[in-house]
Design a protein around this motif. Structure first.
Motif, mmCIF file in Angstrom:
data_model
loop_
_atom_site.group_PDB
_atom_site.id
_atom_site.type_symbol
_atom_site.label_atom_id
_atom_site.label_comp_id
_atom_site.label_asym_id
_atom_site.label_seq_id
_atom_site.Cartn_x
_atom_site.Cartn_y
_atom_site.Cartn_z
ATOM 1 N N LEU A 34 -27.418 -0.341 -7.439
ATOM 2 C CA LEU A 34 -26.256 -1.048 -7.617
ATOM 3 C C LEU A 34 -24.870 -0.511 -7.251
ATOM 4 O O LEU A 34 -24.326 -1.221 -6.239
ATOM 5 C CB LEU A 34 -26.146 -1.333 -9.097
ATOM 6 N N GLU A 35 -24.566 0.803 -7.244
ATOM 7 C CA GLU A 35 -23.707 1.435 -6.675
ATOM 8 C C GLU A 35 -23.546 1.652 -5.410
ATOM 9 O O GLU A 35 -22.647 1.537 -4.698
ATOM 10 C CB GLU A 35 -23.621 2.878 -7.327
ATOM 11 N N LEU A 36 -24.592 1.693 -4.707
ATOM 12 C CA LEU A 36 -24.783 1.968 -3.243
ATOM 13 C C LEU A 36 -24.719 0.687 -2.446
ATOM 14 O O LEU A 36 -23.862 0.523 -1.593
ATOM 15 C CB LEU A 36 -26.264 2.408 -2.719
ATOM 16 N N MET A 37 -25.349 -0.525 -3.303
ATOM 17 C CA MET A 37 -24.846 -1.802 -2.649
ATOM 18 C C MET A 37 -23.432 -2.198 -2.632
ATOM 19 O O MET A 37 -23.001 -2.956 -1.806
ATOM 20 C CB MET A 37 -25.725 -2.864 -3.532
ATOM 21 N N LYS A 38 -22.700 -1.578 -3.635
ATOM 22 C CA LYS A 38 -21.145 -1.905 -3.988
ATOM 23 C C LYS A 38 -20.376 -1.280 -2.918
ATOM 24 O O LYS A 38 -19.386 -1.444 -2.826
ATOM 25 C CB LYS A 38 -20.924 -1.654 -5.389
ATOM 26 N N SER A 39 -20.968 -0.137 -2.333
ATOM 27 C CA SER A 39 -20.037 0.816 -1.656
ATOM 28 C C SER A 39 -20.259 0.414 -0.213
ATOM 29 O O SER A 39 -21.001 -0.578 0.142
ATOM 30 C CB SER A 39 -20.992 2.103 -1.535
ATOM 31 N N SER A 40 -19.485 1.022 0.796
ATOM 32 C CA SER A 40 -19.482 0.679 2.394
ATOM 33 C C SER A 40 -20.744 0.860 2.786
ATOM 34 O O SER A 40 -21.116 0.922 3.998
ATOM 35 C CB SER A 40 -18.238 1.328 2.764
ATOM 36 N N ARG A 41 -21.669 1.775 2.212
ATOM 37 C CA ARG A 41 -23.067 2.336 2.725
ATOM 38 C C ARG A 41 -24.028 1.525 2.468
ATOM 39 O O ARG A 41 -24.957 2.251 1.761
ATOM 40 C CB ARG A 41 -23.149 3.903 2.431
ATOM 41 N N LYS A 42 -24.066 0.093 2.707
ATOM 42 C CA LYS A 42 -25.333 -0.631 2.339
ATOM 43 C C LYS A 42 -26.604 -0.183 3.265
ATOM 44 O O LYS A 42 -27.514 -0.447 2.498
ATOM 45 C CB LYS A 42 -25.165 -2.171 2.587
ATOM 46 N N ASP A 43 -26.409 0.471 4.330
ATOM 47 C CA ASP A 43 -27.607 0.990 5.128
ATOM 48 C C ASP A 43 -28.334 2.121 4.125
ATOM 49 O O ASP A 43 -29.539 2.211 4.177
ATOM 50 C CB ASP A 43 -27.178 1.780 6.364
ATOM 51 N N VAL A 44 -27.378 2.846 3.285
ATOM 52 C CA VAL A 44 -28.114 3.920 2.502
ATOM 53 C C VAL A 44 -28.958 3.216 1.269
ATOM 54 O O VAL A 44 -30.085 3.573 1.157
ATOM 55 C CB VAL A 44 -27.275 4.822 2.003
ATOM 56 N N ALA A 45 -28.155 2.288 0.923
ATOM 57 C CA ALA A 45 -28.774 1.542 -0.258
ATOM 58 C C ALA A 45 -30.263 0.867 0.315
ATOM 59 O O ALA A 45 -31.199 0.894 -0.634
ATOM 60 C CB ALA A 45 -28.337 0.292 -0.671
ATOM 61 N N GLN A 46 -30.419 0.336 1.612
ATOM 62 C CA GLN A 46 -31.791 -0.271 2.069
ATOM 63 C C GLN A 46 -32.924 0.861 2.101
ATOM 64 O O GLN A 46 -33.962 0.875 1.670
ATOM 65 C CB GLN A 46 -31.622 -0.909 3.360
ATOM 66 N N LYS A 47 -32.308 1.870 2.752
ATOM 67 C CA LYS A 47 -33.142 3.177 2.622
ATOM 68 C C LYS A 47 -33.847 3.644 1.289
ATOM 69 O O LYS A 47 -34.842 3.934 0.968
ATOM 70 C CB LYS A 47 -32.720 4.320 3.391
ATOM 71 N N TYR A 48 -32.850 3.555 0.243
ATOM 72 C CA TYR A 48 -33.075 4.001 -1.110
ATOM 73 C C TYR A 48 -34.240 3.124 -1.704
ATOM 74 O O TYR A 48 -34.999 3.493 -2.198
ATOM 75 C CB TYR A 48 -31.987 4.271 -1.745
#
Length: 735
Positions: A66-80
């Motif tokens: 959730l925190e990654l999706m809210k941040s500017s790094r949605k690319d990281v959220a996808q990998k996670y």
């Protein structure tokens, strides 16, 4: 603020924010933009302070997403998210792969874990499905963190872990007289008391079959001859009454006439009461023989455990010197010698001859002739094994020759080697008691971890320190399992806790078994003493006096610690010379994967069972006896001594008697003899011809060798796992 975390296996650990940092950083490194430690620290701090005091791993990972999706790094959220899914799939894949192997009836260490079970049948497959899904549940919810770590790191094996949630006990020595005299109710209909030998034989089968479905280990009858003897006389009286009906005469004066033995003889030249007596005796012997045939046949065909496995049964006999008891023994042995079906060797029950000076061993003993017959049968059929009641640790001060129930004070063995005799909380007896559970420690692993220490004394000292810690963990695990077993209700074991277990008569169905369970034993087993010694000093106990001294020191230490645990936890702890089957290869594979191939240690597919001299080590039977004998006094939970003899033993019972003589001489508690026996898998024909390639009866080339695996026989080596097949191929003859 997060303080503790509930892991997937149910363990509760302290919160460690470094795990979040590491996970996010790994995901960032798989993106084009790389890592951003400032963002990582921001998200980690936010989650740490925003979370509840205790959270699950999954909930924390959801927050990271959730925190990654809210941040500017949605690319990281996808990998996670992708990584989490991969791990979830991987966890399921392991179970899927195991299930697929079961479905495709592949021969591997999962499906061939127990050579007595056919995992290829629907019932067998169902049992394996249940087994493999239950074990992770036990790890996740029923074991402490220290135990889970010990198991996962190859230090400890919990036997019958799949039965852990059922609260079942391991095994029991059946007080068959209770059932024969009183009948029983096993939850689905009642059995009336026995009146004749045929009924007694059937009830003996039913008792073991029913109890097998209530327990996860073997079933045994401690005094088969004593228990069935009274029904020889009642059957004899029936035959006399049949003659009375036919002739109209009265022969009641012969009902209780003392006879020296029940022997079939021709009626020629006999008259009067003598003729009547012999005729009734002949009919009685025939009935006893048929009853023993039926007993053996039933024990090899009646399936329990979901209709998949014959009862893992044992019977002890040999010390009843009454005419009726001798009749039971003789006809049991005669039936065993003849074989079942097409003349093949009966796999069950494991038969055990109770050898005792003054009763069943010396030429002047009343049952010496039956002992000779027992050796003849063993030479052809592998059974009976031999239990040495004269061993110092197998004796009881309560045993009296004139006591008609002296069997209560005689040790009895069951299954591969399980021994239950000493008791801190009740009578010293095997009757009505059994093992509650047992676990085996990998002493080889402990020794390997000490190999890099150059100084021998320091190396051995470190080994004992490691052993001490592992013994503490094992004793605690057995205690915790017993505390869990105590919560079971008597009604969960309809036969065991109503007619078999010591003290069960005082239990009501809705009461727990806690008041009586302490009559059982807890076993601390060990495997690979030979390999352990090689790791510590370069040689095993069969080839070095120094190694033998160290081996005895190790097992003595374990015995002494077990006695201490008995005081600490107030249970009956004992040391068991583990009869490893699947375990012998599992421990080895784990250690080889971690430490590689080590000469004399991990260079074979198996570790040597318990305290045995390695099967590949060439030595005389006498030397093997000298080395292994002292360990029997230390392993009160069970032990066995094996000798491999060459050629056709069928006409050489003297070879069997020599082995029993060695048992007597060296204070060995329990032993047996292995020899050659070919078996045609198409017609059942058996003989002992060396290197037989074609069945002389039907011409089939589908042949197998009947072999003993860990104390019991297996009709085909097709059901043996890789490790035990490797061990079989390494076995050498003991001259």
């Amino acid at each position: 603020m997060i303080q503790t975390v509930v892991k997937r296996d149910g363990r509760i650990v302290g919160f460690n924010e470094e795990k979040i940092i590491t996970a996010i950083r790994k995901a960032m490194l798989h993106t084009d933009k790389g890592e951003d430690m400032s963002l990582i620290r921001q998200i980690t701090d936010h989650i740490s302070f925003k979370g509840d005091a205790q959270m699950t791993v999954e909930d924390i990972q959801d927050m990271v997403e959730l925190e990654l999706m809210k941040s500017s790094r949605k690319d990281v959220a996808q990998k996670y998210i992708a990584y989490r899914n991969q791990r979830r799939i991987a966890r399921k894949a392991k179970t899927r792969d195991i299930f697929q192997e079961i479905i495709n009836i592949q021969s591997n260490d999962v499906t061939r874990e127990n050579a007595n079970m056919n995992a290829d049948t629907p019932a067998g497959m169902m049992m394996k499905f249940a087994s493999e899904t239950t074990k992770p549940f036990v790890d996740d919810f029923l074991l402490s963190e220290a135990v889970v770590d010990a198991v996962h790191n190859n230090y400890l094996h919990i036997h019958d872990k799949d039965y852990y949630p059922t609260k079942s006990l391991t095994c029991c020595q059946h007080p068959l007289d209770n059932i024969l005299l009183n009948g029983f109710n096993a939850g689905h209909g009642e059995s009336r008391p026995a009146k004749r030998i045929e009924t007694a034989s059937i009830i003996a089968c039913i008792s073991m079959e029913t109890a097998q479905n209530e327990m996860h280990g073997g079933q045994a009858i401690p005094a088969f001859d004593f228990y069935l003897a009274p029904y020889v006389r009642t059957s004899f009286i029936e035959e006399l009454k049949a003659i009375e009906e036919l002739t109209g005469a009265n022969y009641s004066h012969l009902y209780n006439k003392e006879v020296d033995d029940y022997i079939s003889q021709p009626l020629d030249f006999l008259s009067g009461d003598e003729r009547i007596l012999q005729h009734a005796m002949n009919k009685t012997v025939a009935r006893v023989h048929q009853a023993m045939e039926a007993f053996i046949h039933n024990m090899n065909t009646i399936h329990s455990r979901g209709g998949n496995q014959v009862v893992f049964s044992s019977i002890n006999y040999g010390t009843d010197t009454s005419a009726e008891g001798r009749c039971i023994i003789r006809e049991l042995l005669n039936s065993t010698y003849r074989g079942v079906g097409n003349g093949e060797t009966a796999i069950f029950p494991i038969q055990i001859w109770k050898k005792k000076r003054g009763v069943s061993y010396l030429p002047d003993d009343r049952n010496y002739d039956l002992y000779q017959l027992a050796c003849k049968v063993t030479a052809r059929r592998f059974f009976p094994n031999f239990l040495n009641l004269d061993a110092t640790f197998n004796q009881s001060e309560e045993w009296k020759a004139e006591d008609p129930k002296r069997y209560i004070h005689e040790v009895a063995t069951m299954g591969c080697r399980t021994r239950v005799f000493e008791n801190r909380f009740g009578p010293k007896t095997s009757v009505g008691r059994g093992n509650l559970s047992f676990s085996t420690i990998n002493i080889v692993r402990l020794a390997i971890e000490c190999m890099d220490i150059a100084n021998k004394e320091d190396r051995i000292s470190l080994f004992f320190a490691k052993l001490d810690g592992l013994l503490d963990i094992t004793a605690r695990q057995l205690h915790e399992r017993m505390e869990f077993q105590k919560t079971a209700f008597a009604k969960q074991f309809p036969l065991l806790m109503s007619a078999l277990w010591v003290g069960c008569e005082n239990l009501k169905p809705n009461e727990t078994i806690a008041p009586v369970i302490n009559q059982g034993t807890l076993g601390i087993g060990f495997i690979g003493l030979a390999e352990c010694l090689v790791a510590l000093i370069g040689k095993h106990h069969g080839e070095s006096e120094e190694a033998q001294e160290l081996g005895l020191r190790i097992i003595t230490y374990m015995r002494d610690r077990a006695n201490g645990f008995s005081e600490q936890y107030q249970h009956n702890y004992s040391i068991l010379a583990t009869p490893a089957e699947g375990l012998s290869g599992r421990f080895t594979r784990g250690d080889r994967k971690r430490y590689g191939v080590l000469a004399g240690i991990t260079d074979r597919d198996y570790y040597t069972n318990s305290n045995h001299v390695p099967v590949y080590y060439k030595c005389s039977a006498r030397h093997k006896a000298e080395v292994e004998a002292p360990y029997h006094a230390l392993t009160g939970g069970g032990h066995i001594f094996y000798v491999e003899i060459d050629g056709d033993a069928t006409h050489n019972p003297e070879a069997i008697m020599k082995v029993v003589d060695m048992m007597d001489q060296y204070n060995i508690g329990y032993g047996s003899v292995n020899h050659n026996r070919n078996r045609c898998l198409d017609c059942g024909f058996e003989n002992s011809t060396k290197n037989l390639e074609e069945c002389p009866k039907c011409g089939s080339k589908n042949l197998d060798k009947l072999q003993r695996i860990t104390g019991y026989l297996v009709g085909t080596t097709d059901r043996w796992n890789k490790a035990k097949l490797s061990e079989l191929n390494d076995r050498v003859i003991h001259e």
